[in-house]
Every structure is written in structure tokens, then in C-alpha cells.
Design an enzyme around this catalytic site. Structure first.
Site, PDB file in Angstrom:
ATOM      1  N   LYS A  32      34.123  11.962 -32.991  1.00 27.12           N
ATOM      2  CA  LYS A  32      34.545  10.560 -32.950  1.00 27.12           C
ATOM      3  C   LYS A  32      34.963  10.245 -31.514  1.00 27.12           C
ATOM      4  O   LYS A  32      35.863  10.881 -30.969  1.00 27.12           O
ATOM      5  CB  LYS A  32      35.715  10.329 -33.907  1.00 27.12           C
ATOM      6  CG  LYS A  32      36.233   8.895 -33.894  1.00 27.12           C
ATOM      7  CD  LYS A  32      37.368   8.721 -34.900  1.00 27.12           C
ATOM      8  CE  LYS A  32      37.901   7.307 -34.889  1.00 27.12           C
ATOM      9  NZ  LYS A  32      39.002   7.134 -35.855  1.00 27.12           N
TER      10      LYS A  32
ATOM     11  N   LYS B  47      30.283   9.353 -34.483  1.00 20.11           N
ATOM     12  CA  LYS B  47      30.828   7.994 -34.501  1.00 20.11           C
ATOM     13  C   LYS B  47      31.151   7.551 -33.086  1.00 20.11           C
ATOM     14  O   LYS B  47      31.781   8.328 -32.364  1.00 20.11           O
ATOM     15  CB  LYS B  47      32.109   8.013 -35.358  1.00 20.11           C
ATOM     16  CG  LYS B  47      32.761   6.660 -35.573  1.00 20.11           C
ATOM     17  CD  LYS B  47      34.003   6.823 -36.459  1.00 20.11           C
ATOM     18  CE  LYS B  47      34.626   5.458 -36.732  1.00 20.11           C
ATOM     19  NZ  LYS B  47      35.764   5.533 -37.656  1.00 20.11           N
TER      20      LYS B  47
HETATM   21 ZN   LIG Z   1      43.155   6.777 -37.024  1.00 20.67          ZN
END
Ligand SMILES: [Zn+2]
Length: 326
Positions: free
Chosen positions: A196, A249
Site C-alpha cells: 500500500k 494499492k
Molecule cells: Zn488506515
């Protein structure tokens, strides 16, 4: 040297032959639909930062999830917006928290007709708005792990199928797996936000979910978008810790990392097409510059082509409707 007999256009001459030759086929079955459920709401409201997305009240959840299941979308991902925040993120793991109640409500009404996934993070629940617990001026990794495991176990008790940790704390998959197993939830899977990135494309979500950090930024825990090798180390670490599904992501600006993950590892891959990706398309479509339906299918197909086995996207319902029309 020329190859006079090679005419690739032969296979493009009609709609049906093009259909037959399609190499990547997007299906509603590829999609995971996020839902936002807000604790203090009487009835649903539109999200101003994400046109077409709503904040639901608990009472709206069953009809919304039924409409998602009717579109043949196999999974929802639950995000909660609590009315109480504190330094411990307490609302994230209490048994009558908004996410726990939402999961139980879906399970009670839909049984196994949809896969229930839930976000495991603290940023909506901490007064700091950070994804981990704050000690002094730092986000403390190891004390956050214990809380993240408690969040996952509380969601498992409510009936979740898949927990999806997004805090980017080191060791979060291991801590959550241990917590789930110790509590007897060996069947609850983990889909980690493995890679992420610290992205500017999350802004509409932070507004939608009331999760903006109250000081500093998330650069000490989220990945820099300059570092593909580090992203692969994150994926590798999650696999070693026992993750079931890894996630990249955001998605659209990170297709290379999806493709790299597919070539390096034998593990199911999710891609998260984030709120900013949604907002860019929506804004251009609302201004009349692009055709939203066409662009949506093109983007989601590209994410699948890059190697994603499933896509978390705010376009889930729209794309599923468009696919059903064709
Ligand atoms: Zn978070």
C-alpha cells in the site's frame, strides 16, 4: 524481410470474431464492492468527494448488499465510520462497533450468498487519524499489532469471511493470523494491503471515511511509490507471514507492480482501484470529456490484464451493470 501472409486484422473483422479472440474477459465476478457504513446515520447520504458513492446507515445495509449480490458481484468490503474516536481506536474492536454490527447483519440476511470482507485499520477510529497507535510523536508499530489483531478477531466473531489489514504495520499479517487462530477462527482468511503506497489518490476516501491524519503524514509506514523492490519485499514478507491474498494499492498507476507480483509469486493478487482513480474518471465524465462506462471497462480490464485476480473498486456496481447490458 516481409511476411505478406500475416494480417492480424483478419481476426478483428467482426464483433463476434473479436469476442471469440478476447484474451482478457472482465466479469462482475472479478469485483469487490466497498461499502461505507456510518454509525450515527438515520438514512444514507451521498458522499460529496465521491459522486455516486453513499455513506449507509445500518438500516440501509441489507438492501444495498442485496443489490450488489444481484449484480453477480461476489464480495463486499466493509468500511466503518464510528461516532466515537479515541487514542486507542476502541470503536474498531468493540463487539457492538459499526463494522461488527454490519457484518452480523449481512451474515444474518444473506448467509453465504456474498463474501464478507472488512477493512482492518485504526485510522477511522483513532483521534490521531493514524493507522497505528501514537506514542509521543511516533506511530508505534508493535503496540498497534495487538490492537489490529483484536480488531480482526472482533470482526471474525461477527461473522466475517476475509479480514483485510490496511495499516502497513510490520508484522501485521503474522499478528492477525496468530490472533485469529488462537481465537479459533482458522477459517477466516487474510487479504493484506501488502504493498500500500503513500499516494495522493486517497484524498476522496479520507473525506468520505473521516480518516485524515490529524498531524504529520503516513510516510513512515506506507510505501514510497519510487521503490518497486521494496514493494516486492512487502509482498514477500506477507506471504512468509501466512497471508492468503496479497494486494497492490493503488491500481492504475501501479500496473507494473501487479505484473511483477504475478511473475514473482504464486499467490492470489487483489488490486485496489482507489478513490482518487474513481474521482478522476467521474470528474472527466461529468465534464463530458470521456464516456464513463467505456473508460471504466478499459481501466478495470487493464488491471486484470496486468495480473490482478480480483479488483476492489468503487466502480463495481456501474461496471457490473454495463457488463450485464452487453
Ligand atoms: Zn488506515
Amino acid at each position: 524481410m516481409s511476411f505478406p501472409n500475416v494480417r492480424l486484422r483478419r481476426l478483428r473483422k467482426s464483433g463476434k470474431i473479436r469476442e471469440l479472440l478476447e484474451e482478457v474477459r472482465l466479469s462482475p465476478k472479478d469485483l469487490i464492492c466497498p461499502i461505507f457504513v456510518q454509525e450515527d446515520l438515520k438514512s444514507k447520504i451521498q458522499g460529496s468527494s465521491m459522486p455516486g458513492m453513499e455513506r449507509l446507515s445500518l438500516g440501509d445495509v441489507v438492501s444495498e448488499v442485496n443489490s450488489i449480490a444481484d449484480l453477480k458481484i461476489p464480495a463486499v468490503m466493509v468500511f466503518g465510520i464510528p461516532s466515537h474516536k479515541d487514542e486507542h481506536g476502541t470503536s474498531a474492536f468493540i463487539q457492538n462497533g459499526i463494522v461488527q454490527k454490519t457484518i452480523a447483519e449481512i451474515r444474518k440476511n444473506l448467509g453465504n450468498d456474498i463474501v464478507i470482507m472488512s477493512d482492518v485499520c485504526l485510522c477511522q477510529y483513532t483521534s490521531s487519524g493514524h493507522c497505528g497507535l501514537v506514542r509521543g510523536d511516533k506511530i508505534d508499530n508493535d503496540s498497534s499489532l495487538e490492537t489490529l489483531a483484536k480488531v480482526a478477531v472482533s470482526q471474525a466473531q461477527a461473522g466475517v469471511d476475509v479480514v483485510s489489514p490496511s495499516a502497513m504495520m510490520d508484522g501485521q499479517v503474522k499478528a492477525i493470523r496468530q490472533g485469529l487462530d488462537d481465537a479459533g477462527f482458522t477459517d477466516v482468511a487474510i487479504m493484506s494491503h501488502s504493498a500500500k503506497h503513500r499516494s495522493s489518490l486517497y484524498s476522496p476516501f479520507k473525506d468520505m471515511a473521516h480518516s485524515a491524519p490529524q498531524f504529520g503524514d503516513r510516510k513512515t509506514y506506507q510505501l514510497p511509490y519510487t521503490n518497486p523492490k521494496e514493494a516486492m519485499r512487502e509482498v514477500e514478507t506477507d506471504i512468509q507471514e501466512g497471508v492468503d491474498i496479497v494486494m497492490i494499492k493503488p491500481a492504475l498507476a501501479y500496473l507494473d507492480l501487479i505484473s511483477m507480483t504475478k511473475s514473482k509469486f504464486n499467490v492470489p493478487i487483489a488490486a485496489y482501484s482507489v478513490s482518487g482513480e474513481y474521482a478522476l474518471v467521474k470528474a472527466a465524465a461529468m465534464a463530458g470529456y470521456i464516456d464513463e462506462k467505456e473508460v471504466t471497462l478499459e481501466i478495470l480490464t487493464a488491471i486484470k490484464r496486468a495480473g490482478a485476480d480480483m479488483i476492489v473498486t468503487y466502480f463495481s456496481k456501474g461496471a457490473a451493470k454495463t457488463l450485464a447490458e452487453r
